[in-house]
Design a protein around this motif. Structure first.
Motif, mmCIF file in Angstrom:
data_model
loop_
_atom_site.group_PDB
_atom_site.id
_atom_site.type_symbol
_atom_site.label_atom_id
_atom_site.label_comp_id
_atom_site.label_asym_id
_atom_site.label_seq_id
_atom_site.Cartn_x
_atom_site.Cartn_y
_atom_site.Cartn_z
ATOM 1 N N SER A 430 -78.106 64.490 -49.374
ATOM 2 C CA SER A 430 -78.595 66.102 -49.746
ATOM 3 C C SER A 430 -79.881 65.893 -50.617
ATOM 4 C CB SER A 430 -77.489 66.712 -50.316
ATOM 5 O OG SER A 430 -77.878 68.021 -50.921
ATOM 6 N N LEU A 431 -80.829 66.766 -50.301
ATOM 7 C CA LEU A 431 -82.107 66.682 -51.362
ATOM 8 C C LEU A 431 -82.490 68.191 -51.172
ATOM 9 C CD1 LEU A 431 -83.510 64.256 -52.381
ATOM 10 C CD2 LEU A 431 -85.123 64.248 -50.548
ATOM 11 N N GLU A 432 -82.824 68.520 -52.580
ATOM 12 C CA GLU A 432 -83.342 69.912 -52.912
ATOM 13 C C GLU A 432 -84.838 70.031 -52.570
ATOM 14 O OE1 GLU A 432 -81.395 72.489 -53.914
ATOM 15 O OE2 GLU A 432 -79.654 71.556 -54.297
ATOM 16 N N LYS A 433 -85.410 71.092 -52.186
ATOM 17 C CA LYS A 433 -86.675 71.274 -51.833
ATOM 18 C C LYS A 433 -87.456 70.898 -53.183
ATOM 19 C CE LYS A 433 -90.034 74.516 -50.012
ATOM 20 N NZ LYS A 433 -90.359 75.859 -49.553
ATOM 21 N N GLY A 434 -88.473 70.159 -53.275
ATOM 22 C CA GLY A 434 -89.376 69.796 -54.127
ATOM 23 C C GLY A 434 -88.744 68.498 -54.989
ATOM 24 N N SER A 435 -87.796 67.817 -54.473
ATOM 25 C CA SER A 435 -87.039 66.590 -55.107
ATOM 26 C C SER A 435 -87.593 65.433 -54.123
ATOM 27 C CB SER A 435 -85.560 66.917 -55.585
ATOM 28 O OG SER A 435 -84.983 66.965 -54.030
ATOM 29 N N LYS A 436 -87.342 64.294 -54.794
ATOM 30 C CA LYS A 436 -87.628 62.890 -54.022
ATOM 31 C C LYS A 436 -86.535 62.337 -54.239
ATOM 32 C CE LYS A 436 -90.920 60.829 -57.081
ATOM 33 N NZ LYS A 436 -90.550 61.673 -58.201
ATOM 34 N N PHE A 437 -86.392 61.271 -53.388
ATOM 35 C CA PHE A 437 -85.414 59.930 -53.536
ATOM 36 C C PHE A 437 -86.200 58.500 -52.979
ATOM 37 C CE2 PHE A 437 -82.508 56.830 -51.801
ATOM 38 C CZ PHE A 437 -81.889 56.504 -52.825
ATOM 39 N N MET A 438 -86.449 57.695 -54.016
ATOM 40 C CA MET A 438 -87.334 56.717 -53.619
ATOM 41 C C MET A 438 -86.420 55.250 -53.761
ATOM 42 S SD MET A 438 -91.249 55.484 -54.750
ATOM 43 C CE MET A 438 -90.758 54.687 -56.304
ATOM 44 N N THR A 439 -86.391 54.157 -52.872
ATOM 45 C CA THR A 439 -85.567 53.095 -52.814
ATOM 46 C C THR A 439 -86.195 51.986 -52.213
ATOM 47 O OG1 THR A 439 -83.413 52.333 -52.211
ATOM 48 C CG2 THR A 439 -84.373 53.690 -50.604
ATOM 49 N N ARG A 440 -86.217 50.920 -52.642
ATOM 50 C CA ARG A 440 -86.619 49.614 -52.472
ATOM 51 C C ARG A 440 -86.365 49.182 -51.009
ATOM 52 N NH1 ARG A 440 -84.118 44.652 -55.115
ATOM 53 N NH2 ARG A 440 -82.770 44.949 -53.687
ATOM 54 N N ILE A 441 -87.139 48.714 -49.952
ATOM 55 C CA ILE A 441 -86.750 48.132 -48.669
ATOM 56 C C ILE A 441 -87.182 46.637 -48.806
ATOM 57 C CG2 ILE A 441 -86.232 50.071 -47.671
ATOM 58 C CD1 ILE A 441 -89.100 50.044 -46.105
ATOM 59 N N TYR A 442 -88.052 46.339 -49.110
ATOM 60 C CA TYR A 442 -88.569 44.880 -49.289
ATOM 61 C C TYR A 442 -89.592 44.490 -50.724
ATOM 62 C CZ TYR A 442 -87.791 44.561 -44.665
ATOM 63 O OH TYR A 442 -87.336 44.371 -43.136
ATOM 64 N N GLN A 443 -89.258 43.299 -50.908
ATOM 65 C CA GLN A 443 -89.870 42.790 -52.229
ATOM 66 C C GLN A 443 -90.067 41.376 -51.625
ATOM 67 O OE1 GLN A 443 -87.644 42.909 -55.726
ATOM 68 N NE2 GLN A 443 -88.444 40.956 -56.574
ATOM 69 N N GLY A 444 -91.661 41.177 -52.276
ATOM 70 C CA GLY A 444 -92.142 39.708 -51.529
ATOM 71 C C GLY A 444 -93.610 39.508 -52.383
ATOM 72 N N GLU A 445 -94.310 38.477 -51.583
ATOM 73 C CA GLU A 445 -95.686 38.413 -51.911
ATOM 74 C C GLU A 445 -96.489 38.126 -50.756
ATOM 75 O OE1 GLU A 445 -95.594 34.958 -54.503
ATOM 76 O OE2 GLU A 445 -94.609 36.095 -56.056
ATOM 77 N N PHE A 446 -97.241 39.221 -50.458
ATOM 78 C CA PHE A 446 -97.972 39.284 -49.333
ATOM 79 C C PHE A 446 -99.388 39.207 -49.739
ATOM 80 C CE2 PHE A 446 -94.171 41.503 -48.401
ATOM 81 C CZ PHE A 446 -93.654 40.964 -47.130
ATOM 82 N N ILE A 447 -100.127 38.122 -49.574
ATOM 83 C CA ILE A 447 -101.587 37.838 -50.015
ATOM 84 C C ILE A 447 -102.415 38.637 -49.071
ATOM 85 C CG2 ILE A 447 -103.228 36.230 -50.648
ATOM 86 C CD1 ILE A 447 -100.799 34.282 -51.475
ATOM 87 N N LEU A 448 -103.412 39.459 -49.553
ATOM 88 C CA LEU A 448 -104.123 40.364 -48.795
ATOM 89 C C LEU A 448 -105.524 39.571 -48.814
ATOM 90 C CD1 LEU A 448 -103.037 43.783 -49.630
ATOM 91 C CD2 LEU A 448 -102.144 42.415 -47.940
ATOM 92 N N SER A 449 -105.756 38.860 -47.809
ATOM 93 C CA SER A 449 -107.023 38.024 -47.613
ATOM 94 C C SER A 449 -108.312 38.795 -47.153
ATOM 95 C CB SER A 449 -106.871 36.900 -46.770
ATOM 96 O OG SER A 449 -106.383 37.192 -45.515
ATOM 97 N N GLU A 450 -108.171 40.153 -46.669
ATOM 98 C CA GLU A 450 -109.090 41.015 -46.200
ATOM 99 C C GLU A 450 -108.906 42.462 -46.730
ATOM 100 O OE1 GLU A 450 -109.486 41.354 -41.967
ATOM 101 O OE2 GLU A 450 -108.983 39.231 -41.620
ATOM 102 N N SER A 451 -110.153 43.111 -46.952
ATOM 103 C CA SER A 451 -110.054 44.230 -47.584
ATOM 104 C C SER A 451 -109.472 45.446 -46.959
ATOM 105 C CB SER A 451 -111.408 44.684 -47.947
ATOM 106 O OG SER A 451 -112.294 44.779 -46.889
ATOM 107 N N LEU A 452 -109.512 45.511 -45.458
ATOM 108 C CA LEU A 452 -109.045 46.486 -44.697
ATOM 109 C C LEU A 452 -107.657 46.176 -44.313
ATOM 110 C CD1 LEU A 452 -109.482 49.301 -43.955
ATOM 111 C CD2 LEU A 452 -110.658 48.594 -41.772
ATOM 112 N N ILE A 453 -106.497 46.934 -44.439
ATOM 113 C CA ILE A 453 -105.202 46.506 -43.935
ATOM 114 C C ILE A 453 -104.727 47.938 -43.234
ATOM 115 C CG2 ILE A 453 -103.070 45.917 -44.764
ATOM 116 C CD1 ILE A 453 -105.161 44.128 -45.294
#
Length: 703
Positions: A430-453
């Motif tokens: 259940s979620l009221e209008k204008g509200s939000k719920f955020m939760t983690r799904i991944y944690q890591g270290e992804f090194i971005l060697s290029e600028s456009l992802i």
């Protein structure tokens, strides 16, 4: 399948199986088995984990599931959607596969799943009872014999692509010799773990030491990063007397290898005492913890974290034995919920052991390696129940919470729709209008060697439920940045993020699925976390996506204004220039062998055949896996081939090596030709077009 009637040289549905006789180990007969090519692990250990174990406290897990070789023995997959599985790989450094056989070879499904998450895998070598005494008599009769058997075990681990050996007696988990051989090669980080569950004569001790020493030296010299771990069972005097700690009676073995697995009947001060004896090698001491609670500190079961707390305080490593207790004892309310709750206690005590270290592309479909259907790009291609841990995707790091803690409940729902494979993350609540719920799904270290992802994710939701993805970055100077990817307006919460990127939406191949695509130009940052964001959009409602079932099967047809339901099907992160570049169909050599025809009472013919494929001219192409289909083609009365059944592909299964065994395929009398299609699947979730995929065509001759 009865073991007494099983002939490993005869074609049959591929299985994983152990080696029961010392003479079979010596002769190398396993490599002559029909099943050997199917049992090779195909997934290299994730980049960054093929080196020696990290210099910190570690967790080793021994699965010990009801004797082993159950649903997981079926290399190409079984039919039990409720099969046992592990998906909390972020809490594990080393996984051990166990059975009471002499040589337990881990099914490739476990090795593939563990390697995908950076976890090393061990097999088991066990000697116990009178039979074990006779084996030790031969094994340690001379230095030459000790060396030879050590080399045979190392060869098995190397050729099958797993990371080690364990030998355990179920009743006591004692007298074990772990020889863990870690080959610092992307495909063979080999660990060898063995268990000597018998007393030894004093004259055998020098050859036992030679066995361990030779195993260590040969693997260390050939591959940097190899390990040999000794289980505290037989003392240096030859007595079967468990010390439950590292001390003077087992330290001589510890000194010539890479670690000790202490028996689980230790007392509160034993971990710290062991750390003192080990000195700067304290993390090479693994204190055993039996989840069933047999003589273990704290009683195991739902109190396993009590033992972990003491081990952590002693600053040594832990060895968790038989986490399958949750599954075997049918803990309430169901396996998935109980498993998540039990592992949350491990995480609460120990913290997250590892962050995922990955290079791009990153792709996951949240598949647990079991389910009630299989989908490809939203299209359901199979309604059959199945299990195959080799197919397990990168598992999310979902935070465990009871049903009242959050307004939104999230889970991997095996009965809900899937975009790819048989998994997803389902958000309900259940979620009221204008509200939000955020939760983690991944944690890591992804090194971005290029600028456009580029980022892609698939969503299936009701009309007033929106789902976005939040990316968290850290720069080389520890500057944090959060980016929201969303297809709907979020002016009321956009200030909470460093940047908001409006994704473009594409309708998927199947009704209801929407593919979100976005890109970001970023350099000098590391992607550290991926979160899901549930929210109500202020924008006018879009087309109803799940009109008939806005909140899933457990909810009423009429939704309230606060009801929330959304399914996340997959997430892909890749660089702008990444392209799978699948080889042309003509580049492959595809062949069939061991063709066997029988008939049934309805005049249909039954076919079994092994199909193998490879690229021409010795070229190589590494991919995620292969989907295998068959087209059944009819011949008309005028002799021409009908197109009525053409392009109707029947899904047969998935292959993780370059061969697949078709077992007892029913072929109606009207069929004149069978076309077996091998669909190549890329690491970024893309798949080769079936019309461009390699195939093997088998013409059906008259009876």
């Amino acid at each position: 399948m009865s073991q007494s009637k099983f002939d490993p040289k005869q074609p049959s549905l591929p299985i994983s199986y152990p080696i029961d006789k010392l003479e079979d180990l010596e002769s190398g007969s396993y490599f002559e088995s029909f099943h050997y090519p199917f049992n090779k692990a195909s997934v290299p250990i994730e980049s960054g984990y093929s080196a020696p174990l990290p210099d910190r406290r570690r967790i080793l897990v021994c699965h010990d599931m009801a004797g082993g070789y159950l649903d997981d023995k079926w290399v190409q997959g079984g039919t039990n959607a409720d099969a046992y599985a592990i998906w909390h790989w972020h809490l594990i450094d080393v996984f051990v596969y166990f059975s009471h056989n002499l040589v337990t070879l881990p099914p490739p499904s476990w090795t593939n799943a563990a390697h995908r998450h950076g976890v090393k895998v061990l097999g088991t070598f066990i000697t116990e009872s009178e039979k074990g005494s006779a084996i030790c008599e031969k094994l340690f009769s001379t230095k030459e014999s000790a060396r030879m058997y050590a080399e045979r075990l190392a060869e098995l681990a190397f050729k099958l692509g797993f990371d080690g050996w364990l030998v355990i007696k179920f009743s006591s988990l004692l007298a074990m010799l772990f020889a863990v051989v870690l080959f610092n090669d992307s495909y063979t980080t080999t660990q060898l773990q063995l268990n000597m569950e018998v007393e030894l004569q004093a004259k055998q001790i020098p050859n036992l030491k030679e066995f361990i020493k030779h195993l260590s030296l040969t693997t260390h010299s050939s591959v940097p990063g190899s390990l040999v771990i000794w289980y505290d069972s037989v003392t240096i005097e030859g007595d079967l007397y468990y010390q439950n700690e590292l001390n003077e009676h087992n330290k001589p073995f510890f000194d010539i290898c890479d670690g000790l697995f202490a028996n689980y009947e230790w007392e509160e001060n034993y971990p710290s005492r062991s750390a003192s004896v080990a000195g700067d090698r304290k993390f090479d001491v693994y204190m055993g913890i039996d989840v069933f609670g047999r003589g273990t500190y704290g009683g195991g079961q739902w109190n396993t974290n009590r033992a972990l707390d003491v081990v952590r305080k002693g600053d040594v490593s832990a060895a968790i034995f038989a986490p399958g207790w949750v599954y075997e004892t049918k803990q309430a309310p169901d396996f998935q919920s109980a498993q998540n709750r039990w592992w949350s206690l491990v995480e609460k005590s120990w913290g997250i052991v590892r962050k995922y270290l990955r290079t791009l592309p990153f792709y996951t479909n949240f598949d647990q390696g079991r389910g009630n259907h299989i989908s490809v790009h939203g299209d359901q291609i199979s309604e059959a129940t199945w299990c195959n841990i080799s197919s397990q995707g990168i598992q999310p790091l979902l935070e465990f919470a009871d049903s009242t803690a959050n307004p939104i409940k999230l889970l991997v729902d095996l009965k809900e729709a899937s975009y790819s494979g048989g998994g997803n993350i389902t958000f309900k609540g259940s979620l009221e209008k204008g509200s939000k719920f955020m939760t983690r799904i991944y944690q890591g270290e992804f090194i971005l060697s290029e600028s456009l992802i580029h980022f892609f994710y698939s969503v299936k939701s009701d009309s007033n439920s929106s789902l976005g993805v939040v990316l968290k970055f850290t720069s080389t100077v520890n500057k944090a940045m959060s980016v929201l990817l969303t297809s709907h307006g979020m002016d009321h919460v956009s200030s909470a993020f460093s940047k908001v990127i409006r994704t473009s939406e594409h309708k998927g191949n199947a009704p209801g699925w929407v593919i979100n695509e976005g890109s970001i130009e970023i350099k000098g940052y590391v992607l550290t976390e991926i979160h899901a964001l549930c929210y109500r959009s202020n924008a006018p409602p879009k087309e109803m996506v799940l009109k008939s079932r806005p909140l899933g099967p457990d909810h009423a047809a009429v939704a309230s204004s606060t009801d929330y339901f959304a399914v996340l099907g997959h997430v892909t992160v890749k660089t702008s220039n990444y392209k799978p570049d699948f080889p042309l169909s003509s580049s492959w050599l595809v062949d069939g062998e061991f063709i066997n025809w029988t008939s049934d009472p309805q005049d249909s013919r039954i076919l079994s055949v092994k199909i193998s494929w490879k690229l021409k001219e010795g070229k190589e192409f590494v991919c995620q896996n292969y989907n295998v289909y068959v087209e059944k083609l009819q011949k008309l009365a005028d002799g021409n081939q009908s197109t009525a059944l053409e392009h109707v592909q029947e899904y047969l299964g998935v292959a993780h090596v370059n061969c697949f065994y078709v077992s007892e395929l029913k072929v109606p009398p009207s069929i004149s030709s069978l076309k077996f299609i091998i669909q190549v699947c890329g690491f970024d979730g893309t798949i080769q077009n079936l019309a461009e995929s390699p195939f093997y065509q088998l013409e059906i001759k008259g009876p």
